[in-house]
Design an enzyme around this catalytic site. Structure first.
Site, PDB file in Angstrom:
ATOM      1  N   ILE A  58       0.931  -1.318  -0.028  1.00  0.00           N
ATOM      2  CA  ILE A  58      -0.056  -0.163   0.060  1.00  0.00           C
ATOM      3  C   ILE A  58       0.781   1.071   0.158  1.00  0.00           C
ATOM      4  O   ILE A  58       1.867   1.185   0.755  1.00  0.00           O
ATOM      5  CB  ILE A  58      -0.813  -0.177   1.445  1.00  0.00           C
ATOM      6  CG1 ILE A  58      -1.762  -1.168   1.035  1.00  0.00           C
ATOM      7  CG2 ILE A  58      -1.875   1.140   1.304  1.00  0.00           C
ATOM      8  CD1 ILE A  58      -2.656  -1.327   2.474  1.00  0.00           C
ATOM      9  N   THR A  60       2.141   5.211   0.578  1.00  0.00           N
ATOM     10  CA  THR A  60       1.986   6.405   1.084  1.00  0.00           C
ATOM     11  C   THR A  60       1.509   7.459   0.439  1.00  0.00           C
ATOM     12  O   THR A  60       1.866   7.405  -0.795  1.00  0.00           O
ATOM     13  CB  THR A  60       3.371   6.475   2.152  1.00  0.00           C
ATOM     14  OG1 THR A  60       3.165   7.789   2.835  1.00  0.00           O
ATOM     15  CG2 THR A  60       4.488   6.888   1.069  1.00  0.00           C
ATOM     16  N   ILE A  85       5.140  -1.328   2.768  1.00  0.00           N
ATOM     17  CA  ILE A  85       4.601   0.292   2.440  1.00  0.00           C
ATOM     18  C   ILE A  85       5.370   0.761   1.130  1.00  0.00           C
ATOM     19  O   ILE A  85       6.596   0.373   1.116  1.00  0.00           O
ATOM     20  CB  ILE A  85       5.057   1.307   3.635  1.00  0.00           C
ATOM     21  CG1 ILE A  85       4.508   2.572   3.399  1.00  0.00           C
ATOM     22  CG2 ILE A  85       6.502   1.300   4.062  1.00  0.00           C
ATOM     23  CD1 ILE A  85       3.168   2.863   3.430  1.00  0.00           C
ATOM     24  N   LYS A  86       4.731   1.148   0.343  1.00  0.00           N
ATOM     25  CA  LYS A  86       4.969   1.779  -1.122  1.00  0.00           C
ATOM     26  C   LYS A  86       5.492   3.312  -0.788  1.00  0.00           C
ATOM     27  O   LYS A  86       4.743   3.895  -0.528  1.00  0.00           O
ATOM     28  CB  LYS A  86       4.142   1.468  -2.181  1.00  0.00           C
ATOM     29  CG  LYS A  86       4.068   0.293  -2.678  1.00  0.00           C
ATOM     30  CD  LYS A  86       3.076   0.004  -3.963  1.00  0.00           C
ATOM     31  CE  LYS A  86       3.427   0.579  -5.209  1.00  0.00           C
ATOM     32  NZ  LYS A  86       2.294   0.852  -6.274  1.00  0.00           N
ATOM     33  N   VAL A  87       6.744   3.533  -1.033  1.00  0.00           N
ATOM     34  CA  VAL A  87       7.362   4.815  -1.018  1.00  0.00           C
ATOM     35  C   VAL A  87       7.780   5.121  -2.191  1.00  0.00           C
ATOM     36  O   VAL A  87       8.890   4.739  -2.689  1.00  0.00           O
ATOM     37  CB  VAL A  87       8.310   5.063  -0.028  1.00  0.00           C
ATOM     38  CG1 VAL A  87       8.976   6.113   0.299  1.00  0.00           C
ATOM     39  CG2 VAL A  87       7.781   4.188   1.442  1.00  0.00           C
TER      40      VAL A  87
END
Ligand code: G3P
Length: 228
Positions: A58, A60, A85-87
């Site tokens: 997912i 950010t 977490i996709k950054v």
């Protein structure tokens, strides 16, 4: 190679879990916003459909490293399971990636367009980097070549980071990405169908069926076994 579906559409995800050897789900703010749905309810429903063992990536929407870290912690607590977490890569994103790595939270560095972005993200501690193949092709930058250079660099330096190729518009791109050794692809549900479809396969199945029925009528293999 890992196959991931790039979608937040619950029915599509359910179908992919049922019919394909799915390794996980990726989303981004564009994909999420298409659903016009309660965000928290949506991501929890996605987790319930795919189970704890499949990956859920997912993205950010925060822009400072402190806020990215806080969002990552809160998202991880909300959805549980195998969470990433996709950054999007940026100086703040890299700072957050290094902090998250220290905290043991897995990061997928996204919006990657060059091998150097990928190398730096991996060094910062990303578990996956996501290069955008079709968007590179759209600017005549050869997405497959960029991915092949990233794969090669990771091998050469023995880097513990996987290449999750993203942004596909056709099966040819996916095939070429597999041939250069990417670890994972994230694709639309429609491309899952296209990857497994071939008219000759349908003709072959049809012929098998006709030949069987010419001798055994509508009796199935199971019928015949149960008659013994
Ligand atoms: O997550 C990144 C990927 O979804 C981008 O795909 O089709 O918008 O270029 P696309």
């Amino acid at each position: 190679m890992q196959y991931i579906v790039d979608s937040a559409h619950l029915e599509e995800i359910r179908e992919c879990v049922e019919f394909y050897p799915l390794d996980g789900v990726t989303t981004n703010p564009t994909i999420i916003s298409k659903e016009h749905s309660d965000f928290v309810k949506l991501i929890k429903e996605i987790r319930a459909i795919i189970g704890a063992e499949r990956m859920l990536h997912i993205q950010t929407t925060a822009t400072t490293s402190e806020a990215i870290v806080k969002e990552a912690v809160a998202l991880m607590e909300a959805v549980g399971g195998d969470f990433y977490i996709k950054v999007p890569i940026s100086p703040e994103g890299l700072k957050a990636t290094m902090a998250l790595k220290r905290m043991g939270i897995k990061v997928t560095e996204t919006a990657i367009f060059t091998p150097q972005q990928a190398l730096i993200a991996a060094k910062a501690g990303a578990s996956y980097i996501a290069p955008y193949v079709n968007r590179l092709d759209n600017i005549v930058s050869d997405g497959v070549h960029v991915v092949s250079e990233i794969v090669e660099m990771f091998k050469r330096y023995d880097i513990d980071c996987k290449v999750l190729a993203a942004s596909f518009k056709n099966t040819e791109q996916i095939h070429k990405i597999a041939m250069v050794g990417a670890h994972a692809v994230t694709i639309s549900p429609d491309l899952f169908k296209k990857l497994t479809y071939h008219p000759l396969t349908l003709y072959a199945i049809d012929d098998f069926q006709k030949d069987w029925e010419s001798v055994y009528g509508d009796e199935t293999v199971l019928d015949l076994l149960e008659e013994k």
